[in-house]
Design a protein around this motif. Sequence first.
Motif, mmCIF file in Angstrom:
data_model
loop_
_atom_site.group_PDB
_atom_site.id
_atom_site.type_symbol
_atom_site.label_atom_id
_atom_site.label_comp_id
_atom_site.label_asym_id
_atom_site.label_seq_id
_atom_site.Cartn_x
_atom_site.Cartn_y
_atom_site.Cartn_z
ATOM 1 N N VAL A 287 0.861 -1.178 0.000
ATOM 2 C CA VAL A 287 0.000 0.000 0.000
ATOM 3 C C VAL A 287 0.900 1.231 0.000
ATOM 4 N N VAL A 288 0.779 2.060 -1.026
ATOM 5 C CA VAL A 288 1.664 3.223 -1.153
ATOM 6 C C VAL A 288 0.859 4.481 -1.487
ATOM 7 N N ARG A 289 1.534 5.610 -1.384
ATOM 8 C CA ARG A 289 1.017 6.866 -1.923
ATOM 9 C C ARG A 289 2.138 7.493 -2.726
ATOM 10 N N LEU A 290 1.804 8.006 -3.898
ATOM 11 C CA LEU A 290 2.774 8.670 -4.753
ATOM 12 C C LEU A 290 2.587 10.183 -4.670
ATOM 13 N N VAL B 60 5.567 4.098 1.470
ATOM 14 C CA VAL B 60 4.912 2.820 1.737
ATOM 15 C C VAL B 60 4.175 2.902 3.068
ATOM 16 N N TYR B 61 2.890 2.535 3.060
ATOM 17 C CA TYR B 61 2.059 2.604 4.264
ATOM 18 C C TYR B 61 1.640 1.238 4.792
ATOM 19 N N GLY B 62 1.934 0.182 4.051
ATOM 20 C CA GLY B 62 1.553 -1.136 4.533
ATOM 21 C C GLY B 62 1.939 -2.217 3.544
ATOM 22 N N SER B 63 1.981 -3.440 4.024
ATOM 23 C CA SER B 63 2.373 -4.563 3.173
ATOM 24 C C SER B 63 1.209 -5.492 2.858
ATOM 25 N N ASP B 64 0.002 -5.178 3.399
ATOM 26 C CA ASP B 64 -1.167 -6.028 3.186
ATOM 27 C C ASP B 64 -2.373 -5.177 2.806
ATOM 28 N N PRO B 65 -2.638 -5.019 1.499
ATOM 29 C CA PRO B 65 -3.763 -4.186 1.044
ATOM 30 C C PRO B 65 -5.106 -4.609 1.633
ATOM 31 N N ARG C 296 -1.911 18.636 -7.521
ATOM 32 C CA ARG C 296 -2.221 18.617 -6.096
ATOM 33 C C ARG C 296 -2.195 17.216 -5.494
ATOM 34 N N ASP C 297 -2.100 16.198 -6.342
ATOM 35 C CA ASP C 297 -2.178 14.826 -5.849
ATOM 36 C C ASP C 297 -0.986 14.490 -4.953
ATOM 37 N N GLY C 298 -1.289 14.081 -3.732
ATOM 38 C CA GLY C 298 -0.241 13.724 -2.784
ATOM 39 C C GLY C 298 0.517 14.899 -2.208
ATOM 40 N N MET C 299 0.042 16.119 -2.468
ATOM 41 C CA MET C 299 0.757 17.311 -2.026
ATOM 42 C C MET C 299 0.133 17.964 -0.792
ATOM 43 N N LEU C 300 -1.084 17.535 -0.428
ATOM 44 C CA LEU C 300 -1.800 18.134 0.710
ATOM 45 C C LEU C 300 -1.935 19.641 0.534
ATOM 46 N N LEU D 254 -10.172 10.132 -0.133
ATOM 47 C CA LEU D 254 -9.157 10.484 0.856
ATOM 48 C C LEU D 254 -7.910 9.646 0.616
ATOM 49 N N GLY D 255 -6.769 10.302 0.616
ATOM 50 C CA GLY D 255 -5.515 9.596 0.360
ATOM 51 C C GLY D 255 -4.456 9.897 1.390
ATOM 52 N N LYS D 256 -3.439 10.644 1.001
ATOM 53 C CA LYS D 256 -2.269 10.873 1.844
ATOM 54 C C LYS D 256 -2.621 11.467 3.206
ATOM 55 N N ALA D 257 -3.509 12.455 3.227
ATOM 56 C CA ALA D 257 -3.859 13.092 4.508
ATOM 57 C C ALA D 257 -4.444 12.084 5.485
ATOM 58 N N MET D 258 -5.218 11.146 4.970
ATOM 59 C CA MET D 258 -5.814 10.098 5.821
ATOM 60 C C MET D 258 -4.729 9.155 6.330
#
Length: 235
Positions: A14-17, A27-32, A168-172, A217-221
């Motif tokens: 699980v990642v965010r670009l 990387v935020y996790g290894s199990d989606p 703006r993606d992933g930039m908050l 909701l993505g990176k901020a979450m």
Amino acid sequence: MEVIPAVDIMGGQVVRLVKGDPANKVVYGSDPSETAKKWEAARADMLHVVDLDAAFGTGNNKEAVAKLVSSVKVPVQVAGGVRTADAAKDALEKAARVVIGTMAYSDPEAVRKLAKKYPGRIVVSIDQSGGKVMVSGWKESAGVSVKDAIVQFLGMGIENFLLTSIERDGMLAGPDVETLAQAAGVDGRVRVIASGGISSVADAVRVKSAGCAAVILGKAMYDGKVSIERVKAVA
């Protein structure tokens, strides 16, 4: 307004670009599937699952996506690398909705047929930069404006549009409210799913005020700046 957390998968993780750059990821996790269950427990209205490897043409995470979809009861919309009608049909065997980007612009007739066969389950992705639609992993221009794209696909029976502001993606950095409002105002049937830049509950309120039907909701979450529960309270 629906609240939809994103689960972006690359290399099974699980990642965010940042701005869609595969070389700039966290990387935020290894199990989606476990991540999906976490957001389901937080009362997400739907999950937005993206196969980034498929989107970039560097492989795929089909098994991880299939496992995720079967592990939750909440509806899932899948995205990333869906570039043929057969790929869309395969995705819809398990997922509630499928997001189509590049193929929508290269083969609109196929999208028209899919929309007729699967009413309400096809989402057209509008990844925009400076008001222009970008395709092929955000690397090429589709040569069409956001408004013109919506009008074109609305005429094919598409009503759900995933609108992402690339810068703006992933930039908050906050959502592109002006573009979102313009898109939502094209026609009363248009359902805009806002993506990119959400950094606070206040941003979610602005997205709702712009007339959007849903917010992703993505990176901020993932960074703990916003929660599904808090956004749902104002949505």
